[in-house]
Enzyme design. Structure first.
Site, PDB file in Angstrom:
ATOM      1  N   CYS A 103      43.594  40.174  35.819  1.00  0.00           N
ATOM      2  CA  CYS A 103      42.307  41.140  35.743  1.00  0.00           C
ATOM      3  C   CYS A 103      41.237  39.815  36.337  1.00  0.00           C
ATOM      4  CB  CYS A 103      42.205  40.771  34.026  1.00  0.00           C
ATOM      5  SG  CYS A 103      40.798  42.036  34.138  1.00  0.00           S
ATOM      6  N   GLY A 104      40.204  39.511  35.424  1.00  0.00           N
ATOM      7  CA  GLY A 104      39.219  38.989  36.137  1.00  0.00           C
ATOM      8  C   GLY A 104      39.613  37.688  36.628  1.00  0.00           C
TER       9      GLY A 104
END
Length: 198
Positions: A103-104
């Protein structure tokens, strides 16, 4: 020969759901999971869990680790607070120690230049393109990607992320059982349960 611990980065707003399969199963298969925070102060996940880090990022050394896991977090996209974790990922990769980013955290690695020359994935290609990185041609539109010592995945693929990590470590499940594990937890295939537990 005992295994070195797996290190899970923990920081405020970390996405609880992204690393649970990975850490739970690695622990079941004999790996010690140690949490690494930006400081010794407790952090709070996006789900409200309060986590006391086992050690600080400044204390973490690649030679003491089997793997560094970087979960997503809102903080990856709201400033540079987590940039030191991306720099630590660079040190791990340079030392030949695997790094898993989901993800991030993939955006953090993109900003650090670690995805410019490696196959990778994330939530969507546009998300990483917004970082200004130069690795767009190496983006793979799939659930999870392993390129050497780097494993990447998007936020909806915690099971695929775990599968790639288990495969990269190589001492958790053999190929047949790894496939069964994935089919059981990703596809809810009841036949896979028999294979996994045979």
């Amino acid at each position: 020969m005992s295994r070195k611990p797996v290190h899970l980065a923990v920081y405020d707003t970390l996405a609880d759901w992204e690393t649970g399969h990975t850490t739970a199963w690695l622990a079941r298969f004999g790996y010690e999971i140690r949490t690494v925070g930006p400081s010794a102060a407790p952090v709070t996940s996006i789900g409200g869990l309060r986590i006391q880090p086992d050690l600080t990022l400044a204390e973490l050394r690649p030679e003491d680790s089997s793997l560094l896991i970087l979960p997503g977090a809102d903080l990856w996209d709201t400033g540079t607070d987590l940039a030191p974790f991306a720099r630590t990922a660079r040190a791990f990769l340079g030392a030949g120690v695997p790094v898993g980013a989901i993800c991030g955290a993939t955006a953090g690695l993109a900003r650090e230049g670690l995805l410019d020359d490696r196959a990778h994935t994330s939530a969507v290609s546009m998300y990483l393109a917004a970082t200004g990185y130069r690795g767009g041609e190496r983006y793979v539109d799939t659930d999870a990607v392993t390129d050497g010592d780097l494993i990447t995945a998007g936020p909806t693929e915690p099971v695929a992320f775990a599968r790639e990590i288990f495969g990269r470590l190589g001492d958790v499940l053999d190929a047949e059982k790894l496939d069964a594990w994935y089919r059981l937890f990703h596809d809810s295939d009841p036949a896979a349960y028999v294979t996994l537990n045979s």
